[in-house]
Design a protein around this motif. Sequence first.
Motif, PDB file in Angstrom:
ATOM      1  N   THR A 118       0.827  -1.281  -0.048  1.00 60.97           N
ATOM      2  CA  THR A 118       0.020  -0.011   0.073  1.00 60.97           C
ATOM      3  C   THR A 118       0.858   1.440  -0.044  1.00 60.97           C
ATOM      4  OG1 THR A 118      -0.278   0.180   2.407  1.00 60.97           O
ATOM      5  CG2 THR A 118      -1.783  -1.040   1.158  1.00 60.97           C
ATOM      6  N   MET A 119       0.140   2.278  -0.533  1.00 61.79           N
ATOM      7  CA  MET A 119       0.774   3.609  -0.577  1.00 61.79           C
ATOM      8  C   MET A 119       0.144   4.740  -0.340  1.00 61.79           C
ATOM      9  SD  MET A 119       1.581   4.031  -4.723  1.00 61.79           S
ATOM     10  CE  MET A 119       1.603   5.766  -4.615  1.00 61.79           C
ATOM     11  N   ALA A 124       4.515  12.875  -3.471  1.00 63.56           N
ATOM     12  CA  ALA A 124       5.298  13.860  -3.019  1.00 63.56           C
ATOM     13  C   ALA A 124       5.495  14.442  -1.713  1.00 63.56           C
ATOM     14  CB  ALA A 124       5.027  15.307  -3.820  1.00 63.56           C
ATOM     15  N   ALA A 125       4.417  13.725  -0.842  1.00 67.03           N
ATOM     16  CA  ALA A 125       4.703  13.673   0.713  1.00 67.03           C
ATOM     17  C   ALA A 125       5.698  12.953   1.229  1.00 67.03           C
ATOM     18  CB  ALA A 125       3.567  13.414   1.328  1.00 67.03           C
ATOM     19  N   GLY A 126       6.168  11.765   0.626  1.00 66.90           N
ATOM     20  CA  GLY A 126       7.107  11.063   1.190  1.00 66.90           C
ATOM     21  C   GLY A 126       6.902  10.556   2.449  1.00 66.90           C
ATOM     22  N   ALA A 127       5.842  10.275   2.848  1.00 68.69           N
ATOM     23  CA  ALA A 127       5.129   9.703   4.006  1.00 68.69           C
ATOM     24  C   ALA A 127       5.535   8.286   4.088  1.00 68.69           C
ATOM     25  CB  ALA A 127       4.036   9.895   4.196  1.00 68.69           C
ATOM     26  N   ARG A 128       6.249   7.720   5.089  1.00 68.24           N
ATOM     27  CA  ARG A 128       6.649   6.258   5.406  1.00 68.24           C
ATOM     28  C   ARG A 128       5.367   5.369   5.963  1.00 68.24           C
ATOM     29  NH1 ARG A 128      11.962   6.177   3.981  1.00 68.24           N
ATOM     30  NH2 ARG A 128      12.004   3.837   4.348  1.00 68.24           N
ATOM     31  N   VAL A 129       4.254   5.456   5.227  1.00 68.14           N
ATOM     32  CA  VAL A 129       3.084   4.838   5.785  1.00 68.14           C
ATOM     33  C   VAL A 129       2.661   3.540   5.028  1.00 68.14           C
ATOM     34  CG1 VAL A 129       2.266   7.004   6.704  1.00 68.14           C
ATOM     35  CG2 VAL A 129       1.414   6.511   4.277  1.00 68.14           C
ATOM     36  N   GLY A 130       3.459   3.588   3.937  1.00 72.29           N
ATOM     37  CA  GLY A 130       3.384   2.068   3.218  1.00 72.29           C
ATOM     38  C   GLY A 130       3.427   0.864   3.854  1.00 72.29           C
ATOM     39  N   ARG A 131       2.619  -0.161   3.553  1.00 73.57           N
ATOM     40  CA  ARG A 131       3.072  -1.446   4.169  1.00 73.57           C
ATOM     41  C   ARG A 131       2.754  -2.576   3.060  1.00 73.57           C
ATOM     42  NH1 ARG A 131      -1.569  -0.509   9.068  1.00 73.57           N
ATOM     43  NH2 ARG A 131      -0.315   0.888  10.425  1.00 73.57           N
ATOM     44  N   LEU A 132       3.314  -3.688   3.602  1.00 70.86           N
ATOM     45  CA  LEU A 132       3.329  -4.941   2.590  1.00 70.86           C
ATOM     46  C   LEU A 132       2.494  -5.842   3.401  1.00 70.86           C
ATOM     47  CD1 LEU A 132       4.322  -6.348   0.024  1.00 70.86           C
ATOM     48  CD2 LEU A 132       6.259  -7.209   1.370  1.00 70.86           C
ATOM     49  N   TYR A 133       1.605  -6.608   2.722  1.00 71.18           N
ATOM     50  CA  TYR A 133       0.536  -7.562   3.251  1.00 71.18           C
ATOM     51  C   TYR A 133       0.753  -9.059   2.598  1.00 71.18           C
ATOM     52  CZ  TYR A 133      -1.776  -3.613   5.407  1.00 71.18           C
ATOM     53  OH  TYR A 133      -2.111  -2.540   6.310  1.00 71.18           O
ATOM     54  N   ALA A 142      -6.047  -9.724   5.745  1.00 70.94           N
ATOM     55  CA  ALA A 142      -4.623  -9.730   5.231  1.00 70.94           C
ATOM     56  C   ALA A 142      -3.507  -9.688   6.370  1.00 70.94           C
ATOM     57  CB  ALA A 142      -4.280  -8.507   4.013  1.00 70.94           C
ATOM     58  N   THR A 143      -2.271 -10.337   5.966  1.00 69.73           N
ATOM     59  CA  THR A 143      -1.404 -10.040   7.140  1.00 69.73           C
ATOM     60  C   THR A 143      -0.541  -9.155   7.020  1.00 69.73           C
ATOM     61  OG1 THR A 143      -1.832 -12.636   7.668  1.00 69.73           O
ATOM     62  CG2 THR A 143       0.289 -11.624   8.485  1.00 69.73           C
ATOM     63  N   LEU A 144      -0.128  -8.253   7.920  1.00 68.88           N
ATOM     64  CA  LEU A 144       0.856  -7.157   7.668  1.00 68.88           C
ATOM     65  C   LEU A 144       2.052  -7.913   7.934  1.00 68.88           C
ATOM     66  CD1 LEU A 144       1.713  -4.187   7.518  1.00 68.88           C
ATOM     67  CD2 LEU A 144       1.419  -4.218  10.030  1.00 68.88           C
ATOM     68  N   ARG A 145       3.051  -7.611   7.140  1.00 61.65           N
ATOM     69  CA  ARG A 145       4.358  -8.291   6.894  1.00 61.65           C
ATOM     70  C   ARG A 145       5.464  -7.132   7.264  1.00 61.65           C
ATOM     71  NH1 ARG A 145       4.265 -13.681   7.422  1.00 61.65           N
ATOM     72  NH2 ARG A 145       2.400 -14.761   6.319  1.00 61.65           N
ATOM     73  N   LEU A 146       5.217  -6.041   6.277  1.00 65.51           N
ATOM     74  CA  LEU A 146       6.584  -4.983   6.535  1.00 65.51           C
ATOM     75  C   LEU A 146       5.714  -3.458   6.658  1.00 65.51           C
ATOM     76  CD1 LEU A 146       9.108  -6.112   3.756  1.00 65.51           C
ATOM     77  CD2 LEU A 146       9.321  -6.149   6.516  1.00 65.51           C
ATOM     78  N   ASP A 147       6.483  -2.458   7.192  1.00 66.39           N
ATOM     79  CA  ASP A 147       6.037  -1.418   7.124  1.00 66.39           C
ATOM     80  C   ASP A 147       7.140  -0.328   7.212  1.00 66.39           C
ATOM     81  OD1 ASP A 147       6.984  -1.399   9.655  1.00 66.39           O
ATOM     82  OD2 ASP A 147       5.229  -1.013  10.663  1.00 66.39           O
ATOM     83  N   ASP A 148       7.100   0.901   7.149  1.00 61.49           N
ATOM     84  CA  ASP A 148       8.100   2.060   7.079  1.00 61.49           C
ATOM     85  C   ASP A 148       8.463   2.149   5.605  1.00 61.49           C
ATOM     86  OD1 ASP A 148       9.573   3.880   8.121  1.00 61.49           O
ATOM     87  OD2 ASP A 148      11.378   2.593   8.189  1.00 61.49           O
ATOM     88  N   LEU A 149       7.572   1.983   4.716  1.00 61.75           N
ATOM     89  CA  LEU A 149       7.855   1.885   3.135  1.00 61.75           C
ATOM     90  C   LEU A 149       7.081   3.341   2.658  1.00 61.75           C
ATOM     91  CD1 LEU A 149       6.944  -1.799   2.465  1.00 61.75           C
ATOM     92  CD2 LEU A 149       9.383  -0.573   2.419  1.00 61.75           C
ATOM     93  N   ILE A 150       7.505   3.873   1.630  1.00 62.69           N
ATOM     94  CA  ILE A 150       6.693   4.688   0.989  1.00 62.69           C
ATOM     95  C   ILE A 150       6.248   4.437  -0.122  1.00 62.69           C
ATOM     96  CG2 ILE A 150       6.978   7.239   0.043  1.00 62.69           C
ATOM     97  CD1 ILE A 150       9.800   7.554   1.552  1.00 62.69           C
ATOM     98  N   VAL A 151       6.718   3.788  -1.158  1.00 69.09           N
ATOM     99  CA  VAL A 151       5.947   3.271  -2.407  1.00 69.09           C
ATOM    100  C   VAL A 151       6.591   1.865  -2.413  1.00 69.09           C
ATOM    101  CG1 VAL A 151       5.486   3.540  -4.796  1.00 69.09           C
ATOM    102  CG2 VAL A 151       5.833   5.673  -3.461  1.00 69.09           C
TER     103      VAL A 151
END
Length: 296
Positions: A118-119, A124-133, A142-151
């Motif tokens: 997710t992103m 342009a905000a560059g927010a590290r709210v992206g996650r991998l499920y 869905a199971t959360l696997r990683l976070d602290d991603l941007i895109v």
Amino acid sequence: MKAELVLDARNGTGESPVWHAAEQALYWVDIPARTLNRWHASEGPAQWRGDEMIACIAPRAGQPGEWIAGMESGLFSLRPRTDGTLAATPLAPVAHAAPGMRFNDGRCDRQGRFWVGTMLMDMAAGARVGRLYSYAQGDDSATLRLDDLIVPNGLAFSPDGRTMYLSDSHPSVQAVWAFDYDADTGTPRNQRLFVDMQPLPGRPDGAAMDVDGCYWICGNDAGLVHRFTPDGRLDRSLAVPVKKPAMCAFGGPNLDTLFVTSIRPGGVDLSDQPLAGGVFALRPGVTGVPEPAFGG
């Protein structure tokens, strides 16, 4: 090697190409247009529209004509209707980390689990709210696997299924990571840098895998598709006639054609890239790995 135009699709964001072997057809999505698209060499193009943006797809095993998709609010099962619309059945809603988010890149591992990131739509905000499920057949959520991603982008699995690849396309990151992948439990471990793309042309976008275990990834903004060997060495770069190739996929009867979708940016002069948003084909001289179906 010259890229061949398959379809002047003019997609806003052409993404997630998938070769459907049973139909001998290429499917992909146009994210902002909310469409699932199909191209067949003799039948031509077809298109179906959904109610939410569609970011990524994979065929559903044992469900002919159905697809799993990462959209805006969660994961859905999609079925094309004869009237050009999509029937969408919710599979797993997701509570996003922030408002204004959607799903982005996704694909199945060799066991048929769906992996998807997710992103924030405001890149342009560059927010590290992206996650991998990850999501498996029969799961309630869905199971959360990683976070602290941007895109999160560039998902791929090695031919033996024991290595997972993931990129972050944001200009401040531009990295591709590799993970040891436990195929039995669907667990990635030992994250390490596979390729630092900061010094290379193009931001890392969508990816594909060939039978030699080499990782193909679109160099967005550079009009290139790069091939990296399993040890992370840049092996070759193939050009397409647009600046923003988005994702690639092997297809054709022998899986020896590399299809590439692309982006047609709005509000800019396209006189130097009139085919932006098109779908292209390359003949790289190697074959790809068949993509697993969800639940297969």
